[in-house]
Design a protein around this motif. Structure first.
Motif, PDB file in Angstrom:
ATOM      1  N   GLY A  47      -9.656  22.831  19.182  1.00  0.00           N
ATOM      2  CA  GLY A  47      -9.479  21.780  20.178  1.00  0.00           C
ATOM      3  C   GLY A  47      -8.076  21.659  20.726  1.00  0.00           C
ATOM      4  N   PRO A  48      -7.878  20.722  21.649  1.00  0.00           N
ATOM      5  CA  PRO A  48      -6.582  20.548  22.321  1.00  0.00           C
ATOM      6  C   PRO A  48      -5.468  20.121  21.392  1.00  0.00           C
ATOM      7  CG  PRO A  48      -8.076  18.745  22.871  1.00  0.00           C
ATOM      8  CD  PRO A  48      -8.884  19.771  22.148  1.00  0.00           C
ATOM      9  N   HIS A  49      -5.823  19.577  20.223  1.00  0.00           N
ATOM     10  CA  HIS A  49      -4.805  19.124  19.275  1.00  0.00           C
ATOM     11  C   HIS A  49      -4.586  20.137  18.159  1.00  0.00           C
ATOM     12  CE1 HIS A  49      -5.363  15.466  21.491  1.00  0.00           C
ATOM     13  NE2 HIS A  49      -6.616  15.374  21.083  1.00  0.00           N
ATOM     14  N   GLY A  50      -5.297  21.300  18.245  1.00  0.00           N
ATOM     15  CA  GLY A  50      -5.123  22.382  17.289  1.00  0.00           C
ATOM     16  C   GLY A  50      -4.488  23.578  17.976  1.00  0.00           C
ATOM     17  N   LEU A  51      -5.244  24.692  18.049  1.00  0.00           N
ATOM     18  CA  LEU A  51      -4.744  25.888  18.716  1.00  0.00           C
ATOM     19  C   LEU A  51      -4.897  25.812  20.228  1.00  0.00           C
ATOM     20  CD1 LEU A  51      -6.147  28.646  16.301  1.00  0.00           C
ATOM     21  CD2 LEU A  51      -3.851  27.662  16.349  1.00  0.00           C
ATOM     22  N   ALA A  52      -5.571  24.774  20.718  1.00  0.00           N
ATOM     23  CA  ALA A  52      -5.758  24.544  22.164  1.00  0.00           C
ATOM     24  C   ALA A  52      -6.499  25.686  22.846  1.00  0.00           C
ATOM     25  CB  ALA A  52      -4.417  24.287  22.843  1.00  0.00           C
ATOM     26  N   ILE A  53      -7.398  26.336  22.104  1.00  0.00           N
ATOM     27  CA  ILE A  53      -8.252  27.351  22.725  1.00  0.00           C
ATOM     28  C   ILE A  53      -9.233  26.665  23.680  1.00  0.00           C
ATOM     29  CG2 ILE A  53     -10.056  29.082  22.269  1.00  0.00           C
ATOM     30  CD1 ILE A  53      -8.570  29.718  19.670  1.00  0.00           C
ATOM     31  N   MET A 285     -12.790  17.789  17.662  1.00  0.00           N
ATOM     32  CA  MET A 285     -11.848  17.826  18.777  1.00  0.00           C
ATOM     33  C   MET A 285     -11.248  16.461  19.082  1.00  0.00           C
ATOM     34  SD  MET A 285     -13.665  20.483  21.447  1.00  0.00           S
ATOM     35  CE  MET A 285     -13.906  22.209  20.999  1.00  0.00           C
ATOM     36  N   LEU A 286     -11.920  15.396  18.641  1.00  0.00           N
ATOM     37  CA  LEU A 286     -11.402  14.049  18.865  1.00  0.00           C
ATOM     38  C   LEU A 286     -10.259  13.694  17.910  1.00  0.00           C
ATOM     39  CD1 LEU A 286     -14.733  12.072  19.386  1.00  0.00           C
ATOM     40  CD2 LEU A 286     -13.053  12.656  21.133  1.00  0.00           C
TER      41      LEU A 286
END
Length: 389
Positions: A47-53, A285-286
């Protein structure tokens, strides 16, 4: 070339998600942990707060909503209203005590923190709802679904899901500067229609669907007939300003009362696995890791309060209703997390101005974390009871 390039990126994304789930799933299986954790971890990582893939979680959330609708449809197909009525005391008194004590707890906490009454009620509602998605999956994976404890927990979950209707109506009345009479009237009408449907099913016990005989041997059309049954009633409830997932639950209960239960269940199983995994990925992802890092203490305290209070309230409720302490503590552990319908309540609270954007963010992340922790909490409870015994 642009189309092929876009298609290639989507294929790559599906490949990465599938590989990640398989790797995490194999690791978790060695520790006898459910695949739910693998799905949520995948969402956090990608998700956007991890690797943003995946940076646009809107699409994932929409797919997750569809997954939740399918899940609630399957849960409904597992529910027999005659069997549910046999445990009506557990269902209504257990759920009633959970809601009342949760609101009281938030009132006490809110008094010290200078919260508005509307916010106290909203947060009380939010923490009183457990996750049907998580609990049903855990019961199927870890315990006997036909056991007394499992049946009591499922009865409480069903009642909680039904109570979403009056909760949404109450929040609509509490929030905003002016009352939207049309919206409330639609919600009340929808709630009454659901009650009438339940009463009809209780009296009839068995119903016949128009497509039963025609499609009983046609496995391809069965899939589409099942989707029509699921999403048709889900659409109807959404038109009444109620949760589409609630409509899917009602649809599943209708199917359970027909002779189509088994073949619809088998025909839609593959859809269920894929779409439910997407729902839990969207939950992951949240979880905003930056927000969590900045507010880890507040989030940790809230998660701890939720688990201790929900576990304690549900365990005491089950004990007062005639269960042993062992059954009550295990049942309480299954119901300790906050459920997926609470995302809906939190969104309504934000739209109605009951909570701020900060309050919404911290509520969403607490809900997501309690869902993630749930399998570990159930395992810890089982091990602790085993040591004591």
């Amino acid at each position: 070339m642009v189309l092929l390039s876009g298609l290639a990126s989507e294929v790559n994304l599906l490949l990465i998600i599938s590989l990640l789930i398989v790797v995490l799933g194999l690791i978790l299986r060695r520790f006898n942990q459910p695949y739910i954790i693998a799905y949520i971890l995948s969402g956090i990582i990608l998700g956007p707060h991890g690797l943003a893939i995946v940076t646009d979680i809107t699409i994932a959330q929409h797919l997750g909503d569809i997954g939740l609708i399918i899940l609630m449809f399957f849960i409904g197909m597992e529910i027999s209203l005659p069997d549910f009525l046999k445990r009506w005391k557990v269902a209504f008194f257990g759920t009633g005590m959970q809601v009342v004590f949760s609101v009281i707890l938030m009132y006490i906490l809110g008094t010290f923190l200078d919260w508005s009454f509307n916010r106290m009620v909203l947060l009380g509602f939010i923490i009183s709802i457990s996750s049907s998605a998580v609990v049903i999956k855990l019961i199927q994976d870890q315990t006997d679904p036909t056991s007394k404890t499992s049946q009591n927990v499922i009865s409480i979950l069903l009642t909680q899901d039904i109570l979403i209707v009056p909760m949404i109506i109450v929040l609509s009345l509490l929030g905003g500067d002016s009352l939207d009479v049309k919206q409330v009237a639609l919600q009340i009408t929808g709630g009454i229609l659901i009650i009438i449907t339940m009463i009809y099913l209780i009296k009839k016990q068995k119903i016949k669907l128009p497509f039963e005989k025609i499609l009983s041997d046609d496995h391809e059309l069965q899939i589409f007939a099942g989707l029509i049954a699921c999403f048709g009633i889900a659409l109807l409830t959404s038109l009444f300003e109620l949760s589409a997932s609630l409509g899917a639950l009602v649809s599943g209960i209708l199917i359970n009362a027909s002779d189509s239960n088994k073949w619809l269940h088998d025909s839609l199983h593959s859809f269920r696995v894929i779409l439910i995994s997407i729902f839990f990925i969207s939950v992951g992802m949240l979880i905003n890791l930056t927000f969590l890092k900045e507010h880890w203490l507040a989030v940790s305290l809230l998660v701890l309060i939720v688990y201790i209070s929900n576990h304690g309230i549900n365990a005491i409720s089950l004990k007062l209703l005639g269960n042993t302490w062992r059954e009550s503590l295990i049942g309480g552990s299954f119901l300790a997390q906050i459920g997926e319908f609470s995302f809906v309540l939190a969104t309504i609270g934000l739209q109605q101005g009951i909570i701020s954007n900060y309050g919404y963010q911290i509520t969403i992340i607490v809900i997501a974390i309690t869902i993630f922790i749930s399998p570990f909490w159930v395992l810890l409870t089982h091990k602790t009871i085993g040591i004591v015994e």
